[in-house]
Design a protein around this motif. Structure first.
Motif, short mmCIF file in Angstrom:
data_model
loop_
_atom_site.label_atom_id
_atom_site.label_comp_id
_atom_site.label_asym_id
_atom_site.label_seq_id
_atom_site.Cartn_x
_atom_site.Cartn_y
_atom_site.Cartn_z
N LEU A 77 0.63 -1.54 0.09
CA LEU A 77 -0.44 -0.27 -0.18
C LEU A 77 1.06 0.67 -0.08
CD1 LEU A 77 -2.76 1.41 -0.26
CD2 LEU A 77 -2.61 0.44 2.35
N SER A 78 1.54 1.43 0.72
CA SER A 78 2.99 2.85 0.86
C SER A 78 3.07 2.54 -0.79
CB SER A 78 3.70 1.98 1.94
OG SER A 78 4.18 1.05 1.65
N PHE A 79 4.44 1.27 -1.18
CA PHE A 79 4.72 1.56 -2.55
C PHE A 79 3.47 2.03 -3.08
CE2 PHE A 79 7.93 -1.25 -1.47
CZ PHE A 79 9.05 -0.18 -1.95
N ILE A 80 2.01 1.71 -3.49
CA ILE A 80 1.30 2.24 -4.05
C ILE A 80 1.12 3.58 -4.49
CG2 ILE A 80 -1.44 1.74 -4.63
CD1 ILE A 80 -1.05 -1.06 -3.93
N ILE A 81 0.54 4.13 -3.04
CA ILE A 81 0.47 5.75 -3.21
C ILE A 81 2.04 6.56 -3.86
CG2 ILE A 81 -0.06 7.09 -1.04
CD1 ILE A 81 -1.79 4.96 0.35
N ASN A 82 2.95 5.97 -2.75
CA ASN A 82 3.84 6.40 -3.36
C ASN A 82 3.98 6.48 -4.42
OD1 ASN A 82 7.30 5.91 -3.31
ND2 ASN A 82 6.78 8.28 -2.22
N ASN A 83 4.17 5.00 -5.49
CA ASN A 83 4.08 5.21 -7.45
C ASN A 83 3.11 6.60 -7.62
OD1 ASN A 83 6.27 3.25 -6.59
ND2 ASN A 83 5.32 1.90 -7.41
N PHE A 84 2.21 5.96 -7.31
CA PHE A 84 0.50 7.20 -7.86
C PHE A 84 1.32 9.01 -7.92
CE2 PHE A 84 -3.05 9.45 -7.22
CZ PHE A 84 -3.52 9.10 -8.69
#
Length: 451
Positions: free
Chosen positions: A241-248
């Motif tokens: 989840l942290s990666f998803i938001i960060n990549n977005f």
């Protein structure tokens, strides 16, 4: 992490420009020890009314950064010109920065406040300040060449700009706006700009691939209740989840910084985007730290309740980064380099660097100790739990060096803007943007429990 952040949010700025801006910031800091420059649009002039109800003869303009004694020696025409230039600067988004204000004050002291040159034959172009550069009286038909400003983002100060004085003794005007125009087009290094735009596209493509892979992975974890109930998978989901938001957020960031107007405006939106982006970036590293800490805990201390330790992981992964990012945002907002959406590197970045580096070093220690435990205690054990633990350790052993690759490569980062530096930029863009894809591959697609 300082160089990692620079890789992310300085794609349009060459190393040479970065070094020049660093020198400029140091010079500005030295000057600020002698003078305290305030925004021209916010500074208030004072004038004293004595006890008899009479005004003092002169108002005090020294707070504006101007020599109060010299100011009242100016002619009406000089004062009018200074006022008109000041008004244009206040209403232009391109001159709302401390460097422009300093240049304007220097221009007043050294050019605009000086007596007219009686030896210069008419017609001639009158002295002026365009918001970035100061120009003295120039004979008709001549072109004034000067170095490009080193404080303007994307400019190469090694190049030359110019301003043309027509034969009629008027500064050349722009064909669309019909206002006096300075030609700064040569300040932009077009080949370098095209390369930086290509790096931006690489980041966007890489983060998009990672985002799709991560979304599919977290959907798989959520869909199967047998997986969702496991503490290790719940930690994976938070990491994802942290990666998803960060990549977005990185994709949005690169789309935003391509618009030079947004950088010049330096509005609240892009500054808030910068802060949120770095919050989730720190969360990435802290959840990776939780991955290593969890494996270390279940192997070394088998008596810890997993539900209880999960609460601490939520605190470490989501709450503690708020403290560091809030401190960083507070110091950065009140610093002298809070411009261009905070795209330039700052000394305050170390507020984020230090805890991330500590978490990275602790993870390496955890993994070394985990390997030692596996070799000494679990070598003869062949249970399903031991098998899954070994696979999780192998995945983490691969992933942590991958996430810390920027620290490994930083000492070898080329300082010059040559072919080696370009290869470094391309490699860095690919590796950094595909970290999320590698995380999903190791913890989901290659996970035997998912299969």
């Amino acid at each position: 992490m300082s160089d990692n952040f620079a890789n992310h949010y300085q794609p349009q700025q060459s190393k040479q420009q970065s070094n020049q801006q660093s020198k400029q910031q140091q010079s500005n800091q030295q000057q600020s020890n002698q003078y305290e420059y305030k925004s021209l649009s916010l500074t208030k002039v004072s004038r004293y009314c004595n006890q008899y109800g009479n005004w003092e003869s002169n108002a005090n303009y020294s707070i504006c950064g101007l020599d109060n004694d010299k100011l009242f020696l100016l002619t009406t025409d000089q004062l009018q010109k200074i006022y008109e230039i000041r008004e244009r600067m206040i209403h232009s988004k391109f001159t709302q920065n401390i460097e422009s204000e300093k240049a304007f004050i220097d221009c007043i002291d050294n050019v605009l406040s000086l007596p007219s040159n009686s030896d210069l034959a008419k017609p001639y172009c009158e002295r002026t300040f365009d918001g970035w550069t100061c120009f003295n009286d120039t004979p008709a038909g001549e072109v004034s060449y000067f170095p490009c400003p080193d404080f303007v983002y994307g400019f190469n100060s090694q190049n030359q700009a110019h301003k043309t004085c027509t034969k009629e003794g008027k500064w050349r005007v722009h064909h669309e706006t019909h206002v006096p125009w300075t030609n700064y087009t040569s300040c932009v290094d077009i080949p370098d700009l095209n390369f930086r735009n290509m790096i931006i596209k690489l980041h966007i493509v890489g983060y998009s691939i990672s985002l799709v892979a991560l979304l599919i992975s977290i959907t798989i974890f959520v869909s199967f209740k047998t997986l969702s109930s496991q503490t290790r998978i719940r930690i994976h989901k938070n990491l994802f989840l942290s990666f998803i938001i960060n990549n977005f957020m990185w994709i949005i960031w690169y789309l935003v910084i391509r618009d030079g107007n947004i950088l010049f405006e330096n509005g609240f939106f892009c500054q808030a985007l910068h802060v949120v982006l770095h919050y989730f970036l720190v969360c990435n590293y802290f959840w990776m730290f939780c991955e290593g800490l969890y494996l270390h805990t279940i192997l070394v201390n088998a008596f810890v309740t997993e539900e209880k330790i999960l609460k601490w992981f939520y605190m470490i992964g989501w709450c503690i980064p708020i403290i560091f990012v809030s401190a960083y945002a507070t110091f950065r907002a009140n610093s002298t380099d809070a411009k261009n959406c905070w795209i330039d590197e700052s000394l305050y970045t170390w507020i984020l660097n230090i805890p991330v580096i500590i978490s990275f070093v602790l993870n390496i220690f955890f993994l070394i100790n985990i390997v030692r435990v596996l070799v000494t205690k679990l070598q003869a054990v062949n249970t399903a739990d031991a098998h899954h633990t070994r696979k999780a350790v192998r995945a983490t052993l691969i992933l942590i060096p991958l996430l810390g690759l920027n620290y490994i490569l930083t000492p070898f980062r080329p300082e010059t803007n040559d072919s080696a530096a370009r290869i470094y930029e391309i490699f860095s863009a690919i590796v950094l943007s595909l970290q999320g894809f590698c995380v999903s591959m190791l913890f989901c697609y290659f996970n035997g429990e998912v299969k």
